[in-house]
Design a protein around this motif. Structure first.
Motif: not given
Length: 333
Positions: A72, A76, A79-80, A122, A124
């Motif tokens: 975070s 993050y 990014k989303i 996630l 990732l």
């Protein structure tokens, strides 16, 4: 969490360097093999945590929240595509995946089990390595408030400098293991490794070179077994640094330092200069160019010392300098 047991075990197997140092890996593998139970990501007894929006009487489990912060903090949400984070100053892809997660051994399990499972959930990529460092004791005892046996590094550095302390910490104990700090052991290593081995070597070489050469050329001409070995060590050094084996990297550097000191004792350039000046010059130049390798190798641990060595060893007129590390005289025998 239980859904990721087999996935984690396969990941550990496919990525043998992920759990580091290697002697700590078995603890994690055996823990996961023993069976993972599902983990509640909220608590009801902790009031100071982050409140769960859908259940105000719950707060986020502190470790789950702490682990999420790794992504975070670096963007993050941006990014989303979460609304309101379009102008967040960091782009996650510039930082993730991490090459190394460096953490204390007491929190290895959180970072080697829960955190990888969260990342898998996630979608990732996982860090390339999670490395757990050890603890330091003081003269054989764990540091504690009741014993009052804390060593304040500011006291050591005020008297002896930051770089000797940093050198001691990385040289004394394999990185990742536990170590014991003793002021007397620090002083002994200061005198033997820094004052005698490195500092005295640099002074001997430059003092003889100032008398017999005068100026340092840009390049070394001719063959040199010493410089050939230095080049070979250079490659090994990079491998040890990449593996975070800092003590071994420094062992390589001090191995060459020891060889150079023996080379001086064997060839006696101060005496050789009286009968074969050119040969004496060649030996001294070999040593000067080899010392440049040493200056490079110690840079991550003693950057100021490295810079000072490079300054003294630079091409041009040679001067006489004060010792890099004056001996500590109050050492107990």
């Amino acid at each position: 969490l239980s859904a990721y047991q087999d996935k984690l075990l396969k990941f550990y197997q496919d990525n043998p360097d992920f759990l580091s140092p290697k002697f700590r890996a078995a603890e994690i593998v055996n823990f996961v093999k023993g069976g993972l139970k599902d983990l509640s990501v909220s608590r009801t007894k902790v009031k100071w945590g982050v409140t769960v929006p859908s259940a105000p009487n719950h707060t986020i489990y502190v470790w789950f929240d702490a682990l999420i912060n790794y992504i975070s903090a670096i963007g993050y949400a941006k990014k989303i595509g979460i609304k309101g984070y379009e102008n967040y100053p960091l782009n996650m892809d510039d930082f993730w995946p991490a090459d190394v997660h460096l953490i204390g051994k007491e929190i290895f399990r959180f970072h080697a089990v829960i955190w990888p499972a969260v990342l898998m959930a996630l979608g990732l990529p996982l860090p390339k390595k999670v490395f757990a460092h050890g603890w330091w004791t003081v003269e054989g005892e764990k540091m504690s408030k009741s014993l009052g046996n804390f060593i304040d590094p500011r006291d050591i550095t005020a008297k002896y400098g930051v770089e000797p302390l940093r050198y001691f910490i990385f040289r004394e104990v394999p990185f990742g293991g536990d170590g014991d700090f003793s002021v007397e052991q620090f002083k002994k290593r200061f005198n033997s490794d820094l004052a005698n081995d490195l500092g005295n070597l640099l002074s001997r070489v430059l003092n003889m070179a100032a008398k017999n050469i005068g100026t340092i050329p840009q390049t070394f001409e001719g063959e040199s077994a010493l410089l050939k070995e230095a080049k070979e060590i250079d490659q090994k050094y990079d491998m040890e640094m990449e593996a975070l084996s800092f003590d071994k990297a420094l062992d390589l550097a001090w191995g060459l330092i020891g060889k150079m000191n023996r080379y001086i004792d064997e060839t006696k350039p101060w005496a050789l200069a009286k009968t074969d000046l050119e040969k004496a010059k060649s030996i001294l130049l070999e040593l000067i160019f080899a010392l440049r390798y040493v200056a490079n190798w110690i840079a991550p641990f003693m950057p100021n010392t490295s810079a000072e060595m490079h300054r003294r060893l630079a091409a041009g007129e040679i001067q006489k300098y004060a010792p890099l590390f004056p001996r500590i005289e109050e050492v107990k025998k």
